[in-house]
Design a protein around this motif. Structure first.
Motif, short mmCIF file in Angstrom:
data_model
loop_
_atom_site.label_atom_id
_atom_site.label_comp_id
_atom_site.label_asym_id
_atom_site.label_seq_id
_atom_site.Cartn_x
_atom_site.Cartn_y
_atom_site.Cartn_z
N ASP A 284 0.70 -1.42 0.15
CA ASP A 284 -0.02 -0.04 -0.05
C ASP A 284 0.81 1.18 -0.06
O ASP A 284 0.39 2.46 0.20
N LYS A 285 2.18 1.28 0.12
CA LYS A 285 3.12 2.38 0.02
C LYS A 285 2.80 3.17 1.18
O LYS A 285 3.02 4.33 1.17
N LYS A 286 2.26 2.60 2.29
CA LYS A 286 2.39 3.38 3.57
C LYS A 286 3.65 3.44 4.45
O LYS A 286 3.87 4.31 5.26
N LEU A 287 4.59 2.54 3.89
CA LEU A 287 6.05 2.88 4.52
C LEU A 287 6.91 2.62 3.35
O LEU A 287 7.76 1.49 3.11
N PRO A 288 7.16 3.83 2.69
CA PRO A 288 8.02 3.80 1.45
C PRO A 288 9.57 3.46 1.66
O PRO A 288 10.33 3.16 0.82
N ILE A 289 9.95 3.68 3.12
CA ILE A 289 11.18 3.64 3.28
C ILE A 289 11.50 1.98 3.49
O ILE A 289 12.90 1.70 4.10
N LEU A 290 10.63 1.22 3.57
CA LEU A 290 10.83 -0.30 3.81
C LEU A 290 10.60 -1.17 2.32
O LEU A 290 9.66 -0.87 1.73
N ALA A 291 11.68 -2.02 1.85
CA ALA A 291 11.60 -2.58 0.80
C ALA A 291 11.00 -3.86 0.81
O ALA A 291 10.22 -4.36 -0.06
N ASP A 292 11.36 -4.63 1.59
CA ASP A 292 11.05 -5.98 1.89
C ASP A 292 10.96 -6.74 2.91
O ASP A 292 11.74 -6.21 4.00
N VAL A 293 10.30 -7.74 3.44
CA VAL A 293 10.49 -8.62 4.38
C VAL A 293 10.57 -10.20 3.96
O VAL A 293 9.73 -10.67 3.24
N LYS A 294 11.63 -10.78 4.84
CA LYS A 294 11.67 -12.23 4.40
C LYS A 294 11.77 -12.77 5.80
O LYS A 294 12.23 -12.35 6.83
N ASP A 295 11.16 -14.13 5.44
CA ASP A 295 11.12 -14.96 6.72
C ASP A 295 12.10 -16.15 6.61
O ASP A 295 11.93 -17.06 5.67
N GLU A 296 13.25 -16.04 7.49
CA GLU A 296 14.19 -17.19 7.44
C GLU A 296 14.22 -18.05 8.86
O GLU A 296 15.39 -18.30 9.14
N SER A 297 13.04 -18.08 9.38
CA SER A 297 12.86 -19.02 10.85
C SER A 297 13.08 -20.08 10.36
O SER A 297 12.77 -20.85 9.50
N ASP A 298 13.64 -21.03 11.33
CA ASP A 298 13.49 -22.30 11.44
C ASP A 298 13.03 -22.56 12.86
O ASP A 298 11.83 -22.18 13.13
N GLU A 299 13.80 -23.25 13.91
CA GLU A 299 13.12 -23.32 15.20
C GLU A 299 13.34 -21.98 15.91
O GLU A 299 12.55 -21.82 16.88
N LYS A 300 14.22 -21.06 15.48
CA LYS A 300 14.18 -19.72 16.08
C LYS A 300 13.50 -18.77 15.07
O LYS A 300 13.77 -18.84 13.92
N VAL A 301 13.31 -17.66 15.62
CA VAL A 301 12.45 -16.63 14.70
C VAL A 301 13.67 -16.06 14.17
O VAL A 301 14.72 -15.51 14.80
N ARG A 302 13.47 -15.72 12.94
CA ARG A 302 14.41 -14.83 12.12
C ARG A 302 13.89 -14.18 10.94
O ARG A 302 13.62 -14.68 9.99
N LEU A 303 13.47 -13.05 11.27
CA LEU A 303 12.75 -11.99 10.10
C LEU A 303 13.77 -10.96 9.61
O LEU A 303 14.37 -10.49 10.59
N ILE A 304 13.88 -10.91 8.49
CA ILE A 304 14.75 -9.74 7.65
C ILE A 304 13.89 -9.03 7.29
O ILE A 304 13.02 -8.89 6.25
N LEU A 305 14.04 -7.53 7.48
CA LEU A 305 13.30 -6.32 7.12
C LEU A 305 14.56 -5.58 6.56
O LEU A 305 15.38 -5.00 6.89
N GLU A 306 14.26 -5.23 5.21
CA GLU A 306 15.17 -4.69 4.11
C GLU A 306 14.75 -3.15 3.84
O GLU A 306 13.44 -2.95 3.56
N PRO A 307 15.72 -2.11 4.26
CA PRO A 307 15.09 -0.77 3.80
C PRO A 307 15.05 -0.69 2.40
O PRO A 307 15.79 -1.08 1.56
N ARG A 308 14.52 0.61 2.27
CA ARG A 308 14.69 1.12 0.75
C ARG A 308 16.04 1.34 0.10
O ARG A 308 16.36 1.06 -0.88
#
Length: 743
Positions: A284-308
């Motif tokens: 929705d382009k409500k947060l244009p300074i954020l480019a992407d979100v990736k889920d690399e979790s296994d047994e532990k939580v690991r979310l990657i948030l990439e800036p623009r």
């Protein structure tokens, strides 16, 4: 047909019967379903689950059994409710991301932090954990009362006696009738240290316990960002809330780039829904300074948030994420529990710990007294055995020669009925010298144990010492480190949300019937009337703006609403009704629509001649309902909303009676909300229009016809008077519509 027998019918008012029956239901919901007991921290369904598993011998060292078997026993014997609700309660007791100290050891799919449901109970297996066994320790030692089950065929404990602070360690939540409870989990080590301090200092203040219990400790970790004062106030009153954030670190990359790593989730937030929420912001382009979100979790939580871009401020991105997503939540505290008398009430942290410690001392005393009774019974038998050994030949002779040896033995050796019965039931192999010595040693040991128990029962100091020792043992066995970090943060800084929106020029168009649209670009305003309109509709208000602007809509009922320039519908077709975006009643008219600037001042006037000046910031309203800006008297409505002209020093007012008045602008108050002061006095009618101006420039108005000529009256002295005067007829040639600016 004979008349029916109505002798058993009771006549009573319907409202009285209804309230009486609903009260019974409400009390049942409160005391037997939704609120936990302060003594063991369990609701009836959880207590019955654990009790049924104990009777099935599902010990931690034993084998697993099907969850269906457990659920069947629970609903068949103890809890006459739906199987799915019972299984759901069992699943939660097994989830290590839901309970800080799980009470059920599950095997199979019991759900996950993503929000996936557990497998059906025919596929999963379960057994008790060591902590659950600790919670039920003492059930066979007369420590608590038992009651009949719902059908009277079985018995169940009213409460669990074990030394484990389950209420605060695992928390609870529930909604009853007219009340609710919400208790976060805590760290066992901290609770035990606080309880120990409370034993030594019963009059300690709630704030003193904060030296031990620094805040909730959630199983999923996270960061608690409240101040110590806020946390202490919540614990002292039993009500409040905690700001909990995900644990997010800034990880630097080669080449100067960076990304955000989410390694711990806020308690109760489902990871899959959070990712979906963040992805929707990006789409929705409500947060244009954020480019992407990736889920690399296994047994532990690991979310990657990439800036623009690498130039994005990490702190700005973090603050934006905390405001717009569930990476920051508020967990409520409502320590509403049932006390020992089954009465609901909100307790402070100290009151909850004190009630739990009082119950544990009561359990200790009951266990000691029951044990003393059992020792007395055993000693009585041992004394009888010793008498029998000392007179063994005579006892054997009586048994061999008498048809009824029991009364003769009782009379000859002064034995009780139980002693004589025990001697007669004694096995022959026990008639050896070694057994006599063992009985003597056992009796001495029991006498010593009884003496210690009597001292314990009679001495409160010994009771406190025993509780402290047992708590230390519990801490050594089950205590662990805190998972939720406490890190007080500075007050959130204001975020320029316009920086999150791509700035583009638009032309805002509002029709007479309230349809709004935004055309891309700055279209010449003189071309707007040539656009397509719905039948019977036409242009009303139109102006140039930017997608980053905030636009205020003023209604005749005194309310003001805020619209975002980027949220307005496009110009395809006729747009959309503005009432779809705000809660504006159909009978309320739209008075004005304009862009709010930081330095904007507005003149507001009502039809009854009241008015004041306000700032642009005072008009901002963040909800669909808007906010009340002008307080109106009965029958009045907002008639004028005009920007205050730069450098203006006077106000010109004209009434429906065609009387005009000028007075200094300084005589008007600046308010954020109110009714204002009287601008002009009327005998008949009300206010028609008002405007601000510079007295030195005079008053200008557009002449009628197609010439577009403007006339200016420079000498306004005849119309100058004090605010609230009646005024006089306007200059010759002033518009008959009594409007300063014809639109």
């Amino acid at each position: 047909m004979p008349d029916p027998d109505i002798s058993s019918v009771i006549e009573t008012p319907f409202d009285a019967a209804l309230s009486e029956r609903y009260l019974v239901y409400a009390l049942s919901t409160i005391t037997a379903r939704s609120l936990p007991d302060v003594r063991d921290g369990l609701k009836p369904v959880h207590r019955r689950l654990l009790w049924a598993m104990r009777l099935l011998r599902l010990d931690p060292a034993g084998a697993y059994k099907k969850s269906a078997r457990v659920v069947g026993d629970v609903i068949g014997k103890y809890h006459p409710h739906g199987d799915q609700s019972v299984y759901d309660a069992m699943v939660r007791l097994a989830q290590d991301f839901a309970l800080r100290y799980p009470l059920v050891d599950g095997q199979g799919n019991f759900g996950n932090i993503d929000g996936d449901n557990a497998a059906a109970y025919r596929y999963t297996e379960a057994r008790l954990t060591a902590i659950a066994m600790q919670l039920m320790t003492g059930l066979d030692e007369g420590t608590v009362d038992f009651r009949a089950t719902y059908n009277g065929e079985e018995e169940e404990p009213e409460v669990f006696p074990g030394l484990f602070p389950n209420l605060l360690a695992n928390g609870a939540s529930g909604i009853a009738v007219g009340m609710a409870t919400s208790i976060p989990p805590h760290n066992l080590t901290e609770l035990i240290e606080a309880a120990t301090h409370l034993i030594d200092n019963p009059k300690a203040e709630d704030s003193a316990l904060m030296d031990f219990v620094s805040g909730p400790d959630f199983p999923t970790g996270g960061v608690l960002v409240d101040s110590r004062e806020s946390i202490a106030h919540a614990y002292a009153t039993g009500r409040g809330s905690f700001r909990l954030r995900a644990r997010i670190d800034v990880e630097r990359e080669k080449g100067g780039g960076w990304h955000l790593l989410v390694s711990e989730m806020p308690y109760g937030v489902q990871k899959a829904k959070l990712i979906e929420q963040i992805a929707q912001l990006i789409a929705d382009k409500k947060l244009p300074i954020l480019a992407d979100v990736k889920d690399e979790s296994d047994e532990k939580v690991r979310l990657i948030l990439e800036p623009r871009a690498r130039t994005v401020d990490p702190d700005l991105l973090l603050e934006s994420l905390f405001r717009l997503t569930d990476l920051e939540i508020r967990f409520p505290l409502n320590l509403n529990v049932l006390d020992a008398s089954r009465t609901p009430g909100v307790m402070s942290l100290k009151q909850a710990l004190t009630a739990w410690l009082s119950f544990q001392i009561e359990v200790m005393l009951r266990r000691s007294q029951v044990r003393i009774g059992k020792i007395d019974d055993r000693v009585e038998l041992l004394d009888g055995f010793l008498i029998a050994y000392l007179n063994l030949d005579r006892v054997i002779e009586i048994i061999r020669t008498e048809d009824e040896p029991k009364p003769i033995m009782m009379a000859e050796f002064s034995l009780t009925d139980r002693q004589a019965e025990a001697i007669l039931n004694m096995r022959l192999r026990s008639l050896r010298k070694l057994e006599e010595m063992e009985i003597g040693r056992e009796r001495n040991a029991l006498a010593k144990e009884r003496e210690e128990l009597v001292k314990l029962v009679e001495s409160p100091a010994r009771q406190r010492t025993r509780i402290k020792r047992d708590l230390q043992t519990l801490k050594d066995k089950f205590g662990d480190d805190r998972r939720t970090r406490i890190d007080e943060v500075a007050p959130a800084r204001e975020i320029d949300w316009s920086a999150m929106i791509e700035k583009e020029p638009i032309t805002v168009i509002l029709s007479q019937r309230g349809w709004i649209r935004a055309m891309k670009g700055h279209v010449p305003l003189e071309e707007v009337p040539e656009l397509k309109w719905r039948e019977g509709d036409g242009p009303f208000i139109h102006f140039h703006a930017q997608t980053t602007d905030r636009i205020a809509l003023f209604a005749s009922n005194g309310r003001v609403y805020t619209l975002g320039g980027d949220k307005l519908p496009g110009a395809r077709g006729f747009g959309e009704p503005v009432r779809l975006f705000i809660d504006l009643d159909a009978e309320v008219d739209i008075v004005e629509l304009l862009v709010i600037r930081p330095d904007l001042k507005l003149l507001l006037a009502s039809s009854d001649g009241k008015g004041f000046v306000t700032s642009g910031d005072a008009t901002l309203a963040e909800t669909r309902k808007g906010k009340q800006l002008v307080n109106l008297r009965s029958g009045a409505k907002v008639a004028v909303v005009r920007p205050v002209m730069g450098g203006a020093d006077s106000v010109a007012v004209i009434g429906e009676n065609r009387k005009m008045l000028l007075f200094p602008l300084s005589e008007l108050p600046e308010l954020v909300r109110g009714q204002g002061v009287t601008l002009q006095r009327y005998r008949d009618g009300g206010l028609a229009d008002a405007i601000t101006l510079r007295m030195a420039d005079g008053l200008s108005w557009t002449l009628g016809g197609e010439s577009g000529r403007v006339r200016t009256e420079t000498d306004l002295t005849p119309w100058r008077a004090a605010r609230g005067a009646a005024g006089r007829m306007p200059p010759i040639g002033f518009p008959r519509a009594n409007k300063f600016d014809l639109r």
